[in-house]
Design a protein around this motif. Structure first.
Motif, PDB file in Angstrom:
ATOM      1  N   ALA A 159      32.018   4.755  71.247  1.00 16.41           N
ATOM      2  CA  ALA A 159      31.576   5.904  71.001  1.00 16.41           C
ATOM      3  C   ALA A 159      30.467   6.219  72.080  1.00 16.41           C
ATOM      4  CB  ALA A 159      30.914   5.999  69.704  1.00 16.41           C
ATOM      5  N   LEU A 160      29.531   5.351  72.475  1.00 13.74           N
ATOM      6  CA  LEU A 160      28.523   5.591  73.305  1.00 13.74           C
ATOM      7  C   LEU A 160      29.114   5.913  74.747  1.00 13.74           C
ATOM      8  CD1 LEU A 160      25.738   5.620  74.642  1.00 13.74           C
ATOM      9  CD2 LEU A 160      25.616   3.352  74.666  1.00 13.74           C
ATOM     10  N   LEU A 161      30.100   5.157  75.162  1.00  8.14           N
ATOM     11  CA  LEU A 161      30.862   5.257  76.338  1.00  8.14           C
ATOM     12  C   LEU A 161      31.564   6.623  76.445  1.00  8.14           C
ATOM     13  CD1 LEU A 161      31.391   3.736  78.933  1.00  8.14           C
ATOM     14  CD2 LEU A 161      33.784   3.184  78.127  1.00  8.14           C
ATOM     15  N   GLY A 162      32.116   7.296  75.425  1.00  8.50           N
ATOM     16  CA  GLY A 162      32.613   8.607  75.240  1.00  8.50           C
ATOM     17  C   GLY A 162      31.468   9.587  75.549  1.00  8.50           C
ATOM     18  N   GLU A 163      30.242   9.561  74.661  1.00  7.61           N
ATOM     19  CA  GLU A 163      29.339  10.258  74.757  1.00  7.61           C
ATOM     20  C   GLU A 163      28.589  10.215  76.437  1.00  7.61           C
ATOM     21  OE1 GLU A 163      28.207  12.733  72.552  1.00  7.61           O
ATOM     22  OE2 GLU A 163      29.714  12.323  71.239  1.00  7.61           O
ATOM     23  N   LEU A 164      28.590   9.077  77.021  1.00 10.47           N
ATOM     24  CA  LEU A 164      28.178   9.021  78.466  1.00 10.47           C
ATOM     25  C   LEU A 164      28.982   9.886  79.271  1.00 10.47           C
ATOM     26  CD1 LEU A 164      27.221   5.475  78.416  1.00 10.47           C
ATOM     27  CD2 LEU A 164      25.506   7.096  78.960  1.00 10.47           C
ATOM     28  N   HIS A 165      30.236   9.965  79.142  1.00 12.04           N
ATOM     29  CA  HIS A 165      30.974  10.501  80.185  1.00 12.04           C
ATOM     30  C   HIS A 165      31.220  12.135  79.679  1.00 12.04           C
ATOM     31  CE1 HIS A 165      32.289   7.105  82.881  1.00 12.04           C
ATOM     32  NE2 HIS A 165      31.792   6.445  81.742  1.00 12.04           N
ATOM     33  N   TYR A 166      31.362  12.279  78.789  1.00  7.60           N
ATOM     34  CA  TYR A 166      31.842  13.729  78.128  1.00  7.60           C
ATOM     35  C   TYR A 166      30.786  14.306  77.083  1.00  7.60           C
ATOM     36  CZ  TYR A 166      36.224  12.668  80.732  1.00  7.60           C
ATOM     37  OH  TYR A 166      36.969  12.285  81.416  1.00  7.60           O
ATOM     38  N   GLY A 167      29.842  13.686  76.707  1.00  7.27           N
ATOM     39  CA  GLY A 167      29.314  14.475  75.489  1.00  7.27           C
ATOM     40  C   GLY A 167      27.725  14.466  75.452  1.00  7.27           C
ATOM     41  N   ALA A 168      26.834  14.070  74.546  1.00 12.19           N
ATOM     42  CA  ALA A 168      25.542  14.437  74.622  1.00 12.19           C
ATOM     43  C   ALA A 168      24.655  13.465  75.388  1.00 12.19           C
ATOM     44  CB  ALA A 168      25.036  14.256  73.111  1.00 12.19           C
ATOM     45  N   ALA A 169      25.133  12.600  76.233  1.00 13.56           N
ATOM     46  CA  ALA A 169      24.408  11.611  77.105  1.00 13.56           C
ATOM     47  C   ALA A 169      24.976  11.635  78.431  1.00 13.56           C
ATOM     48  CB  ALA A 169      24.368  10.192  76.399  1.00 13.56           C
ATOM     49  N   THR A 170      25.664  12.514  78.805  1.00 14.77           N
ATOM     50  CA  THR A 170      26.279  12.927  80.230  1.00 14.77           C
ATOM     51  C   THR A 170      25.061  12.849  81.359  1.00 14.77           C
ATOM     52  OG1 THR A 170      25.904  15.172  80.195  1.00 14.77           O
ATOM     53  CG2 THR A 170      27.915  13.817  79.661  1.00 14.77           C
ATOM     54  N   ALA A 188      26.231  13.764  68.031  1.00  9.28           N
ATOM     55  CA  ALA A 188      27.252  13.590  69.008  1.00  9.28           C
ATOM     56  C   ALA A 188      27.920  14.775  69.294  1.00  9.28           C
ATOM     57  CB  ALA A 188      28.260  12.403  68.322  1.00  9.28           C
ATOM     58  N   ARG A 189      28.286  14.935  70.650  1.00 11.89           N
ATOM     59  CA  ARG A 189      28.829  16.288  70.818  1.00 11.89           C
ATOM     60  C   ARG A 189      30.321  16.111  70.646  1.00 11.89           C
ATOM     61  NH1 ARG A 189      27.575  17.870  76.679  1.00 11.89           N
ATOM     62  NH2 ARG A 189      25.252  17.906  75.875  1.00 11.89           N
ATOM     63  N   LEU A 190      30.808  14.949  70.761  1.00  9.58           N
ATOM     64  CA  LEU A 190      32.216  15.001  70.639  1.00  9.58           C
ATOM     65  C   LEU A 190      32.807  14.616  69.252  1.00  9.58           C
ATOM     66  CD1 LEU A 190      32.887  12.116  73.614  1.00  9.58           C
ATOM     67  CD2 LEU A 190      33.297  14.831  73.638  1.00  9.58           C
ATOM     68  N   GLY A 191      31.894  14.577  68.192  1.00 11.36           N
ATOM     69  CA  GLY A 191      31.874  14.548  66.729  1.00 11.36           C
ATOM     70  C   GLY A 191      32.977  13.222  66.409  1.00 11.36           C
ATOM     71  N   SER A 192      33.890  13.349  65.571  1.00 12.19           N
ATOM     72  CA  SER A 192      34.566  12.383  65.024  1.00 12.19           C
ATOM     73  C   SER A 192      35.377  11.441  66.257  1.00 12.19           C
ATOM     74  CB  SER A 192      35.410  12.487  63.853  1.00 12.19           C
ATOM     75  OG  SER A 192      36.215  13.444  64.463  1.00 12.19           O
ATOM     76  N   TYR A 193      35.524  12.229  67.456  1.00  9.49           N
ATOM     77  CA  TYR A 193      36.438  11.620  68.286  1.00  9.49           C
ATOM     78  C   TYR A 193      35.492  10.834  69.381  1.00  9.49           C
ATOM     79  CZ  TYR A 193      41.193  13.136  67.357  1.00  9.49           C
ATOM     80  OH  TYR A 193      42.445  13.362  66.974  1.00  9.49           O
ATOM     81  N   SER A 194      34.321  10.629  69.271  1.00 10.38           N
ATOM     82  CA  SER A 194      33.533   9.858  70.080  1.00 10.38           C
ATOM     83  C   SER A 194      34.132   8.464  70.658  1.00 10.38           C
ATOM     84  CB  SER A 194      32.154   9.540  69.589  1.00 10.38           C
ATOM     85  OG  SER A 194      31.363  10.979  69.675  1.00 10.38           O
ATOM     86  N   GLY A 195      34.396   7.845  69.436  1.00 13.19           N
ATOM     87  CA  GLY A 195      34.857   6.566  69.778  1.00 13.19           C
ATOM     88  C   GLY A 195      36.179   6.481  70.436  1.00 13.19           C
ATOM     89  N   ALA A 196      37.346   7.264  70.052  1.00 13.51           N
ATOM     90  CA  ALA A 196      38.818   7.527  70.654  1.00 13.51           C
ATOM     91  C   ALA A 196      38.363   7.687  72.215  1.00 13.51           C
ATOM     92  CB  ALA A 196      39.574   8.365  69.916  1.00 13.51           C
ATOM     93  N   GLY A 221      33.539  15.429  83.991  1.00 10.28           N
ATOM     94  CA  GLY A 221      34.011  16.783  83.768  1.00 10.28           C
ATOM     95  C   GLY A 221      34.099  17.019  82.506  1.00 10.28           C
ATOM     96  N   ASP A 222      34.991  18.309  82.262  1.00  8.56           N
ATOM     97  CA  ASP A 222      35.286  18.407  80.794  1.00  8.56           C
ATOM     98  C   ASP A 222      36.506  18.132  80.053  1.00  8.56           C
ATOM     99  OD1 ASP A 222      32.737  19.596  80.619  1.00  8.56           O
ATOM    100  OD2 ASP A 222      33.408  21.576  81.546  1.00  8.56           O
ATOM    101  N   ALA A 223      37.367  17.549  81.020  1.00  7.64           N
ATOM    102  CA  ALA A 223      38.697  17.406  80.585  1.00  7.64           C
ATOM    103  C   ALA A 223      39.046  17.140  79.348  1.00  7.64           C
ATOM    104  CB  ALA A 223      39.408  16.542  81.836  1.00  7.64           C
ATOM    105  N   ILE A 224      38.573  15.853  79.000  1.00 11.10           N
ATOM    106  CA  ILE A 224      38.898  15.427  77.563  1.00 11.10           C
ATOM    107  C   ILE A 224      38.057  16.122  76.575  1.00 11.10           C
ATOM    108  CG2 ILE A 224      38.227  13.283  75.901  1.00 11.10           C
ATOM    109  CD1 ILE A 224      38.579  11.385  77.993  1.00 11.10           C
ATOM    110  N   ALA A 225      37.094  16.664  76.551  1.00 13.39           N
ATOM    111  CA  ALA A 225      36.233  17.320  75.492  1.00 13.39           C
ATOM    112  C   ALA A 225      36.679  18.651  75.118  1.00 13.39           C
ATOM    113  CB  ALA A 225      34.656  17.167  75.903  1.00 13.39           C
TER     114      ALA A 225
END
Length: 387
Positions: free
Chosen positions: A188-199, A342-350, A378-382
């Motif tokens: 989940a942290l890796l997701g937020e680092l690349h596409y979410g609240a921790a970019t 979290a900016r990615l919501g429930s999908y942070s982990g995925a 970028g924004d591709a996943i989010a």
């Protein structure tokens, strides 16, 4: 030696292209530091492999000559991220540029034994991927527990069957794909680092607060991992009455248990955070706030993050109190990271699991590790994810 040199040049060109795509041969030569002739030979190799393709023509800087831009063949190989939770499992398939190909959320049959769960995961993964399953090169699976380097799982009270020896091997066999495994909070942290609240925060932390408590820590964009997967398991700290673990003070299951012990009627954990909560709940809320402040302080002194991201079902109820938690940290530690949801919501982990799988694919292609840690972006996943 010739083969080694060719391989090194190929990797240098591919790394330069991933770092600044699309790009002409001239730009790749400048970024990689190798000669234009060598770049051309390496590009021809990558074109033959189907990893790179020629796209549009551009006007070069000198005398209006035209140059052909090169780009990654995004669907040459695919990656899959799976967030395996006790309540729901979320699956995401992405191409080499991190663009979503397919996604799905399904209820987890948490009552099944380990072998049936492994087979169920693989069946759902294939159903999600559909016709592109054969192109998936790597899969990463986020687990609700501590994952050790020897493929052991511990501290998974909501899915205890995954702690059985050999469970992760059974999952990989059922998938028939090379796989990586980690704690769901790390992904989940890796997701937020690349596409979410921790970019914008390479030093960051993630707290997932739902029916369990998870934590992930990152330094310079790298997720911290220990031999037994216990880094960030702050929920195991005995800070409550009679040594009650911290996890029991802040999670949804812990909130419901403490309410029952106190004889306070509580329909669901979220009711504890309602603005109009009755006076009978004030004591429970004060206990929660104190315990969460301890968790935040532990995270801060453990890794000195620029940002702490809060995710999970409980986190969505905490938005009005974020400033209060930050002030409490400043009072006790004299500093505080930013505290955000979290900016990615429930999908942070995925998303994070998909990023981790992409990193494995990039490494297999030959992209340099120093560049991999910053990819993809970028924004591709989010863009189209439900929250």
């Amino acid at each position: 030696m010739v083969q080694d040199t060719r391989q090194l040049n190929r990797e240098a060109v591919l790394t330069a292209l991933f770092a600044a795509r699309p790009a002409s041969r001239k730009v790749i030569a400048e970024r990689s530091g190798i000669s234009p002739a060598t770049v051309t030979r390496a590009v021809e190799q990558l074109l033959a492999e189907g990893v790179v393709e020629e796209t549009s023509e551009i006007i070069s800087e000198s005398r209006g000559r035209r140059a052909v831009e090169l780009d990654i063949v995004a669907d040459r190989r695919l990656a899959m991220g799976v967030d395996f939770g006790a309540t729901n499992t979320r699956i995401l398939v992405v191409d080499l540029l991190g663009r979503p190909i397919a996604r799905r959320s399904v209820p987890t049959p948490a009552h099944e034994d380990g072998q049936l769960l492994a087979e169920w995961l693989a069946d759902e993964a294939r159903a999600t991927a559909g016709d592109v399953w054969k192109r998936i090169a790597f899969v990463c699976l986020g687990m609700p527990g501590a994952v050790g380097r020897q493929r052991t799982v511990s501290n998974a009270p909501n899915l205890p069957q995954v702690e059985s020896p050999g469970f992760l091997d059974a999952v990989e066999e059922a998938f028939g794909r090379p796989m990586g495994f980690d704690n769901d909070a790390n992904y989940a942290l890796l997701g937020e680092l690349h596409y979410g609240a921790a970019t914008d925060s390479p030093n960051a932390a993630m707290l997932t607060i739902g029916y369990g408590l998870g934590a992930g820590l990152a330094i310079d964009g790298h997720i911290l991992q220990g031999e037994r997967g216990l880094i960030g398991e702050f929920g195991q700290l005995p800070i409550g009455p009679l040594g009650a673990r911290l996890e029991h003070m802040v999670t949804g299951s812990g909130i419901m248990r403490r309410a029952a012990e106190a004889g306070v009627a509580l329909s669901e954990p979220a009711a504890l955070f309602a603005p109009d909560a009755p006076p009978a709940l004030l004591g429970l809320r004060a206990q929660f706030d104190q315990a969460l402040t301890i968790v935040l302080a532990a995270v801060t002194v453990a890794s000195d993050p620029q940002t702490i991201v809060l995710g999970g079902g409980i986190a969505t109820s905490l938005t009005p109190a974020l400033d209060r938690y930050r002030i409490a940290l400043e009072q006790s530690l004299r500093v505080s990271p930013a505290i955000v949801t979290a900016r990615l919501g429930s999908y942070s982990g995925a998303v994070g699991a998909a990023v981790a799988a992409l990193h494995q694919v990039y490494a297999a292609l030959g992209v340099h590790p120093d560049v991999i840690v910053r990819l993809p972006g970028g924004d591709a996943i989010a863009e189209d994810l439900p929250v």
